[in-house]
Design a protein around this motif. Sequence first.
Motif, mmCIF file in Angstrom:
data_model
loop_
_atom_site.group_PDB
_atom_site.id
_atom_site.type_symbol
_atom_site.label_atom_id
_atom_site.label_comp_id
_atom_site.label_asym_id
_atom_site.label_seq_id
_atom_site.Cartn_x
_atom_site.Cartn_y
_atom_site.Cartn_z
ATOM 1 N N ALA A 33 30.703 55.544 -16.014
ATOM 2 C CA ALA A 33 29.393 55.079 -16.479
ATOM 3 C C ALA A 33 28.272 55.786 -15.731
ATOM 4 O O ALA A 33 27.279 56.206 -16.344
ATOM 5 C CB ALA A 33 29.286 53.564 -16.315
ATOM 6 N N GLU A 34 28.423 55.917 -14.433
ATOM 7 C CA GLU A 34 27.412 56.650 -13.661
ATOM 8 C C GLU A 34 27.311 58.099 -14.151
ATOM 9 O O GLU A 34 26.220 58.636 -14.288
ATOM 10 C CB GLU A 34 27.741 56.619 -12.171
ATOM 11 C CG GLU A 34 27.457 55.286 -11.522
ATOM 12 C CD GLU A 34 27.655 55.313 -10.019
ATOM 13 O OE1 GLU A 34 28.601 55.974 -9.529
ATOM 14 O OE2 GLU A 34 26.836 54.673 -9.332
ATOM 15 N N GLU A 118 31.351 53.684 -29.531
ATOM 16 C CA GLU A 118 30.157 53.634 -28.689
ATOM 17 C C GLU A 118 30.522 54.170 -27.305
ATOM 18 O O GLU A 118 31.702 54.262 -26.956
ATOM 19 C CB GLU A 118 29.647 52.190 -28.587
ATOM 20 C CG GLU A 118 29.244 51.580 -29.911
ATOM 21 C CD GLU A 118 28.027 52.257 -30.532
ATOM 22 O OE1 GLU A 118 27.189 52.803 -29.784
ATOM 23 O OE2 GLU A 118 27.916 52.241 -31.767
ATOM 24 N N LEU A 119 29.519 54.470 -26.497
ATOM 25 C CA LEU A 119 29.771 55.053 -25.178
ATOM 26 C C LEU A 119 30.636 54.135 -24.314
ATOM 27 O O LEU A 119 31.581 54.599 -23.665
ATOM 28 C CB LEU A 119 28.450 55.383 -24.473
ATOM 29 C CG LEU A 119 28.566 56.051 -23.105
ATOM 30 C CD1 LEU A 119 29.426 57.315 -23.160
ATOM 31 C CD2 LEU A 119 27.179 56.352 -22.544
ATOM 32 N N LEU A 120 30.362 52.844 -24.304
ATOM 33 C CA LEU A 120 31.179 51.943 -23.485
ATOM 34 C C LEU A 120 32.622 51.895 -23.992
ATOM 35 O O LEU A 120 33.553 51.833 -23.197
ATOM 36 C CB LEU A 120 30.584 50.533 -23.423
ATOM 37 C CG LEU A 120 31.333 49.562 -22.500
ATOM 38 C CD1 LEU A 120 31.408 50.081 -21.060
ATOM 39 C CD2 LEU A 120 30.676 48.181 -22.541
ATOM 40 N N ASP A 121 32.817 51.948 -25.303
ATOM 41 C CA ASP A 121 34.180 52.013 -25.850
ATOM 42 C C ASP A 121 34.923 53.208 -25.262
ATOM 43 O O ASP A 121 36.071 53.108 -24.834
ATOM 44 C CB ASP A 121 34.168 52.179 -27.376
ATOM 45 C CG ASP A 121 33.500 51.061 -28.142
ATOM 46 O OD1 ASP A 121 33.277 49.977 -27.574
ATOM 47 O OD2 ASP A 121 33.200 51.287 -29.327
ATOM 48 N N PHE A 150 34.444 63.548 -24.216
ATOM 49 C CA PHE A 150 35.457 62.578 -24.636
ATOM 50 C C PHE A 150 36.752 63.344 -24.656
ATOM 51 O O PHE A 150 37.076 64.012 -25.622
ATOM 52 C CB PHE A 150 35.127 61.966 -25.992
ATOM 53 C CG PHE A 150 36.085 60.882 -26.407
ATOM 54 C CD1 PHE A 150 36.404 59.846 -25.556
ATOM 55 C CD2 PHE A 150 36.667 60.895 -27.656
ATOM 56 C CE1 PHE A 150 37.272 58.849 -25.933
ATOM 57 C CE2 PHE A 150 37.539 59.906 -28.046
ATOM 58 C CZ PHE A 150 37.836 58.880 -27.186
ATOM 59 N N CYS A 151 37.445 63.280 -23.586
ATOM 60 C CA CYS A 151 38.603 64.119 -23.300
ATOM 61 C C CYS A 151 39.577 64.204 -24.474
ATOM 62 O O CYS A 151 40.276 63.250 -24.780
ATOM 63 C CB CYS A 151 39.313 63.594 -22.066
ATOM 64 S SG CYS A 151 40.747 64.563 -21.590
ATOM 65 N N PRO A 152 39.623 65.353 -25.166
ATOM 66 C CA PRO A 152 40.520 65.490 -26.320
ATOM 67 C C PRO A 152 41.991 65.411 -25.922
ATOM 68 O O PRO A 152 42.812 64.980 -26.722
ATOM 69 C CB PRO A 152 40.170 66.865 -26.900
ATOM 70 C CG PRO A 152 39.450 67.585 -25.831
ATOM 71 C CD PRO A 152 38.826 66.559 -24.936
#
Length: 170
Positions: A33-34, A118-121, A150-152
């Motif tokens: 998150a940071e 979403e980003l938190l997801d 978003f690490c593939p």
Amino acid sequence: MKLTDIKKDLKNRLSERRYVHSAGVAASAYILAEKYGYNPQKAELAGWLHDCAKEMKLEEMQDIIDEQNLQVDEYMRSSRALLHGPAGSIMAKTVYGIKDRDIQNSIFFHTTGRPQMELLDKIIFLADYIEPSRDFPGINIIRRNWMQPFCPLMTQQSVTYWTKKSISMN
């Protein structure tokens, strides 16, 4: 409910192994998150709660889902591994008083993912994979590449796992 109270409850509810895993997800989520400009306290809370239903019996999870009239497909309904996300999302709301839909959704979808996450997801999905107590083939590659948006590699690992389990990702 305060985070300290949630941790105490989880300590009683979960096995030691699952509690350590949840602590690792919470810590990893905070860091992610940071890194990505998201509220780290919110991510940490979602990380702590993501597996709150994981060790329940399937019938208990189904009861939680049924009480809330939540419709899930038969694959999910018959799988503890899949149903614990939706059941945990409901528990976050009803047991722990979490009203935040972003946190609820991140718990709901942390195993399966969803379109337009979403980003938190994404943070919880990834934190669940890279947390320090995880040990499976390919984890070190994923950990080395976690800084990608978003690490593939992690996504491919998940699809491969569920494909081997003959679970539909629809």
